[in-house]
Scaffold this motif. Structure first.
Motif, short mmCIF file in Angstrom:
data_model
loop_
_atom_site.label_atom_id
_atom_site.label_comp_id
_atom_site.label_asym_id
_atom_site.label_seq_id
_atom_site.Cartn_x
_atom_site.Cartn_y
_atom_site.Cartn_z
N GLU A 14 28.78 41.36 49.18
CA GLU A 14 28.98 42.06 48.65
C GLU A 14 30.39 42.75 48.28
O GLU A 14 31.34 42.44 46.95
N THR A 15 30.74 42.87 49.43
CA THR A 15 32.47 43.66 49.25
C THR A 15 33.53 43.20 48.92
O THR A 15 34.26 43.20 48.07
N THR A 16 32.80 41.65 49.64
CA THR A 16 33.83 40.45 49.49
C THR A 16 33.61 39.66 48.11
O THR A 16 35.43 39.83 47.50
N MET A 17 33.11 39.99 47.54
CA MET A 17 33.23 40.20 45.77
C MET A 17 32.77 40.53 44.83
O MET A 17 33.92 40.20 43.66
N ARG A 18 33.15 41.98 45.27
CA ARG A 18 33.47 42.78 44.50
C ARG A 18 35.09 43.07 44.22
O ARG A 18 35.78 43.01 43.03
N SER A 19 35.88 42.65 45.68
CA SER A 19 36.71 42.62 45.45
C SER A 19 37.28 41.53 45.19
O SER A 19 37.94 41.57 44.04
N ARG A 20 37.33 39.93 45.16
CA ARG A 20 37.47 39.27 44.06
C ARG A 20 37.26 38.95 43.21
O ARG A 20 38.41 38.39 42.02
N ASP A 21 36.24 39.81 42.52
CA ASP A 21 36.10 40.41 41.48
C ASP A 21 37.20 41.00 40.60
O ASP A 21 38.05 41.68 39.27
N ALA A 22 37.52 42.20 41.30
CA ALA A 22 38.41 43.39 40.87
C ALA A 22 40.17 42.20 40.99
O ALA A 22 40.63 42.93 39.98
N LEU A 23 39.95 41.51 41.78
CA LEU A 23 41.27 40.71 41.92
C LEU A 23 41.24 40.09 40.24
O LEU A 23 42.55 39.69 39.80
N SER A 24 40.69 38.69 39.99
CA SER A 24 40.33 37.93 38.81
C SER A 24 40.44 38.63 37.33
O SER A 24 40.72 38.85 36.87
N ASP A 25 39.87 40.21 37.33
CA ASP A 25 39.64 41.26 36.35
C ASP A 25 41.08 41.72 36.42
O ASP A 25 42.30 41.38 35.03
#
Length: 141
Positions: A14-25
């Motif tokens: 979940e942490t990796t996915m949140r970081s990935r979404d933040a970078l994408s945004d």
């Protein structure tokens, strides 16, 4: 076979996915920097293709301006953290050198190219002497 719904069956946590979404945004909000970089790179490429002998100095200055802008946009987008921030700083510094001293930068580039060609030539001749004498692919010199 593992259950994809099980916690241990996940590839990304979940942490990796949140970081990935933040970078994408973050990248999505900086779309205009990519557009500007692409347009400037295309202008430099067109100048190099259709006006190569017009002025090497002008072309180097255009590349310098592009590198300064690219490095600045990288620093705006990512800050001075990590490898990407370091690449932005290096790009901006190289751009400044190209803007201030294009002739010296061209001279250095040709010097490095000549040194590389000399080292590769010597290395190739040394490799030839180390080849087996009975090798059918060996050229007789």
């Amino acid at each position: 076979m593992t259950d994809p719904n099980a916690k241990d069956g996940e590839i990304l946590d979940e942490t990796t996915m949140r970081s990935r979404d933040a970078l994408s945004d973050n990248l999505a909000s900086l779309w205009w920097t990519f557009l500007l970089r692409g347009v400037l790179a295309a202008v430099v490429g067109i100048a190099a293709l259709f006006w190569p002998t017009g002025s090497i100095s002008l072309l180097l200055r255009l590349v310098g301006f592009l590198l300064i802008l690219d490095g600045g946009l990288t620093l705006v987008g990512f800050g001075r953290r990590g490898v990407i921030g370091g690449a932005g700083i290096v790009a901006a510094l190289i751009g400044l050198v190209l803007l201030i001293w294009p002739e010296g930068a061209a001279r250095l580039a040709f010097f490095l190219l000549g040194a590389w060609a000399l080292v590769m030539g010597i290395g190739s001749m040394m490799a030839l002497s180390q080849m087996h004498a009975q090798d059918p692919e060996r050229m007789i010199v």
